[in-house]
Design an enzyme around this catalytic site. Sequence first.
Site, short mmCIF file in Angstrom:
data_model
loop_
_atom_site.label_atom_id
_atom_site.label_comp_id
_atom_site.label_asym_id
_atom_site.label_seq_id
_atom_site.Cartn_x
_atom_site.Cartn_y
_atom_site.Cartn_z
N HIS A 356 0.80 -1.23 0.00
CA HIS A 356 0.00 0.00 0.00
C HIS A 356 0.82 1.27 0.00
O HIS A 356 0.28 2.35 0.15
CB HIS A 356 -0.92 0.04 1.22
CG HIS A 356 -1.99 -0.99 1.21
ND1 HIS A 356 -3.25 -0.75 0.71
CD2 HIS A 356 -1.99 -2.26 1.64
CE1 HIS A 356 -3.99 -1.84 0.84
NE2 HIS A 356 -3.25 -2.77 1.41
N LYS A 544 -7.52 14.03 4.82
CA LYS A 544 -6.69 12.83 4.75
C LYS A 544 -5.66 12.94 5.86
O LYS A 544 -5.53 13.98 6.49
CB LYS A 544 -6.01 12.70 3.38
CG LYS A 544 -5.33 14.01 2.92
CD LYS A 544 -4.75 13.88 1.52
CE LYS A 544 -5.76 14.11 0.41
NZ LYS A 544 -6.15 12.86 -0.26
N ARG A 545 -4.89 11.86 6.10
CA ARG A 545 -3.83 11.96 7.09
C ARG A 545 -2.86 13.08 6.72
O ARG A 545 -2.68 13.38 5.55
CB ARG A 545 -3.08 10.62 7.18
CG ARG A 545 -3.85 9.56 7.92
CD ARG A 545 -4.22 10.02 9.33
NE ARG A 545 -3.05 10.11 10.17
CZ ARG A 545 -2.66 9.16 11.00
NH1 ARG A 545 -3.37 8.07 11.15
NH2 ARG A 545 -1.58 9.32 11.73
N LYS A 550 1.64 14.29 0.97
CA LYS A 550 0.28 14.63 0.55
C LYS A 550 0.13 16.13 0.29
O LYS A 550 -0.84 16.59 -0.29
CB LYS A 550 -0.73 14.17 1.60
CG LYS A 550 -0.82 12.63 1.72
CD LYS A 550 -1.79 12.21 2.82
CE LYS A 550 -1.75 10.73 3.13
NZ LYS A 550 -2.48 9.91 2.13
N THR A 652 -8.16 6.96 -1.81
CA THR A 652 -9.51 6.42 -1.94
C THR A 652 -10.55 7.51 -1.69
O THR A 652 -11.67 7.40 -2.16
CB THR A 652 -9.74 5.24 -0.98
OG1 THR A 652 -9.16 5.55 0.29
CG2 THR A 652 -9.10 3.97 -1.52
N LYS A 656 -14.40 8.77 -3.44
CA LYS A 656 -15.63 9.15 -2.72
C LYS A 656 -16.09 10.54 -3.15
O LYS A 656 -17.28 10.78 -3.37
CB LYS A 656 -15.37 9.12 -1.20
CG LYS A 656 -15.02 7.74 -0.67
CD LYS A 656 -14.37 7.77 0.71
CE LYS A 656 -13.70 6.43 1.02
NZ LYS A 656 -12.76 6.50 2.16
C1 26W Z 1 4.76 1.22 9.51
C2 26W Z 1 3.50 1.87 9.80
C3 26W Z 1 2.57 1.94 8.67
C4 26W Z 1 1.22 2.09 8.93
C5 26W Z 1 0.33 2.14 7.90
C6 26W Z 1 3.00 1.84 7.38
C7 26W Z 1 2.13 1.89 6.36
C8 26W Z 1 0.80 2.03 6.60
C9 26W Z 1 -0.19 2.05 5.48
C10 26W Z 1 0.32 1.21 4.36
C11 26W Z 1 -0.48 3.43 5.05
C12 26W Z 1 -1.70 3.51 4.20
O1 26W Z 1 -2.81 3.57 4.69
N1 26W Z 1 -1.52 3.54 2.88
C13 26W Z 1 -2.59 3.93 2.00
O2 26W Z 1 -3.29 2.79 1.54
C14 26W Z 1 -4.44 3.19 0.80
C15 26W Z 1 -5.22 1.94 0.47
O3 26W Z 1 -4.55 1.17 -0.47
C16 26W Z 1 -4.02 3.97 -0.43
O4 26W Z 1 -5.18 4.42 -1.09
C17 26W Z 1 -3.16 5.17 -0.03
O5 26W Z 1 -2.66 5.83 -1.19
C18 26W Z 1 -2.01 4.72 0.85
O6 26W Z 1 -1.30 5.83 1.35
#
Ligand code: 26W
Length: 815
Positions: A356, A544-545, A550, A652, A656
């Site tokens: 992701h 968003k975060r 971003k 995502t 929406k």
């Molecule tokens: C190591 C901690 C950590 C925590 C969460 C690393 C990575 C994450 C996630 C992978 C972050 C995340 O939410 N990524 C998002 O995933 C969405 C669903 O696929 C995408 O639409 C976003 O672009 C992506 O940033």
Amino acid sequence: MTFDAEQFKENLTARLRRQYGKDISQANKHDLFDAVSASALEIIMPNWMETRKAYEAKPTKQLCYLSAEFLMGRALSNNLINSGIMDQVKEVLKGMNINYDLVEDEEPDAGLGNGGLGRLAACFLDSLATLEYPGHGYGIRYQYGMFEQHIEDGYQVEYPDNWLKHRDPWETKRSDLAVTVKFGGQIKYGKTPDGQDRFYLENAEEIIATPYDMPIVAYGSNTVNTLRLWQASSPNGFDLQLFNDMQYHRAVERQNDAENISRVLYPNDNGPMGKELRLRQQYFFSSASLQDLIHHYVNTVGTDFSKFHEYHVIQLNDTHPVVAIPELMRILLDEYNVGWDDAWNVVTKTFAYTNHTILAEALEKWPIDVFQRLLPRVYQIIEEINRRLVIELRQKFPEDYYNQNHMAIIHDGKVYMAWLAIHAGFSVNGVAALHTELLKTQELKNWYTLYPEKFNNKTNGVTQRRWLLSSNPELAEFITKRIGHGWEKELSLLKGLEKFADDEASINELIAIKRHNKEKLAEYLKHTQNEFLDPESIFDTQVKRLHEYKRQLLNVLHIMYEYNRIVEDPSYNPPAHTYIFGAKAASGYRRAKAIIKLINAVADRVNNDRRVRGKLRVVFVENYRVSVAEKIIPASDVSEQISTAGYEASGTSNMKFMMNGALTIGTLDGANIEIVEEAGEENAFIFGLKADEIIKMKSEHTYNPQKYLDRNPQLAKVVNQLVDGTYDPSGMLFKEIHDSIVYGVEGQPADVFFLLADFDSYCQAQEQIAKEYADQKTWARKCLLNIANSGKFSSDRTIEDYVKDIWKLKKVTVK
Ligand code: 26W
């Protein structure tokens, strides 16, 4: 589902009586929420039981979606809509003089996720059930979810999210299905009680994992799937001996230590981690879930594991649950006496991995010493997997010592979880076309060379049941009036709206709906944070975060620029513009927190300056979360998707917004590319450098941000205002932000996310918006075309893609 109004009323009053000793007239809003939910669950329950029976009657392949996060939001409205009893329930409540909207607002969000990845998991569960596939979620029942964000003096302050303060009426505790998960200890080899020679652990710490099940209700069918969340506790309870010795803290220490495993969600999104407790969480829920699957398999199929992969497929949601791979090896080798090759054969046909993010910081790696101490036997198995991989690498890449070293699962003192997933899994997917392409050609290039057949793309999607039908009822009705029902389960039918693009009455109605949604949001923000929003103005939203990639900062710099322009030139008269932000920053991410403070400082200044009154307003929405997104998105005119090209895996919320008739201002990044492909570039505002241009400048070190400051005095002024006292008298608060774009900080080059390079082009796109918004009819026509072409972005389509290429599930109809 069948609805009996009298029965429902009876259940409701019975629940109030039994649980709270109250009758309707005495019940408060929370009591009512609880009683309405419990009564709805009564109606859902028979289908839930039937679904389980149907899956057991004829064993078919089941999907297990392993995820550390499920960002479910609220359940009540969703479950009522999906089970088709919303109108009836509202009717009954009305008859009892209860306002449904107030009851709905009592439900806390299940905020068991950070952002995109967690919300995607929730959308997937909705689609799996609706499409009648046997697919279940497995995760952690965090006692505290995503922190509650307060803004105090412009700063983010985090408070615990005690979402289980009152009981959750939707969950069922299944103590009968509890399992044990072991940590630490020493590896021994020898005879077990059944007389076999095996590896086992001595002196390991035992933790009880108890599942809590939540129903996942299909829309328009009887299927009710399960989200199973594990809670940790100690088998030993509290220590009465120590208690009697008056050692009260020590008496509960063991219990507390155990419970800490499922205590709290780590609020890091795309950031570095490496905390031992986090690895404990990962192993805890991965091991518990696998044990659950194995029990199911042994009970339904038997102990011949050669067919395991025909009945179970496990999707790993990013690297967080990847420890499940060696754990399945361990269970097969040590607990069922399967040989290595047979076990490996099962494992490599069972796991599939989704990536992701391409941010290097987010690719998880664990220090060997931490890993080995916590999970000695699992580590030993990874060593053996790695030993065999390295032999393969030597054959595949002779003389290429770089690859031989860097592709090893264990190197540089760390365990590389993504490498383990790619090597052992049969599928590796990215979440949008560009993202998958970048994985293949950049970040995972070597792995793509080794295993090209494993790589595939699955463009994300969102469920239209929550993000349109439920959150935007007026637009839903507008659609149904024109194309009939059916789009709720087949979003591509929205294409039928295209023929209304030149229908004046439809366009006017669309404008009126957006207007009404804007009024409702304005009212909500007036009520919750005493903010005044003018529904006449453009609602331009970035929610968003908070992350540097971003580029919320690019948005703010442009607002500062607009502010200067309006103040300096009284004849400049742009249409009124309201910039709406919502974002949580990881608690340890200093620069992200400074950007929140900056947004609030700019809001403070702009909103209190008479010279720009009625033209410019900035609003920071506190504690952004799923239930707030459901109010903001339908009310937005513009969707900000402005990440540096190549960095946002998919996004995502962009989907929406599109479904709800907001126009995208965005870079050609993530799923934006596919959104514009569907909607037409003329129906969006695309700007900025492309991913290949960014990659080239980065690799050739040719980017010179200073050039853009020299060239554009307005931009130079704005950047200087970060430190000249305009927004903070000390000039220090935003110095790090300033320096990060002008000089580079912490050994990084200046402006790593190319804000200055994209600034001009972003301003032009914003001017275009101002110009086009003035013509409401043409604007609304574009909104309609966006809605009509959003069909691809249903998570139903995504799930069908996963089923066809990866999971190979069969539908099961529940009677
Ligand atoms: C190591 C901690 C950590 C925590 C969460 C690393 C990575 C994450 C996630 C992978 C972050 C995340 O939410 N990524 C998002 O995933 C969405 C669903 O696929 C995408 O639409 C976003 O672009 C992506 O940033």
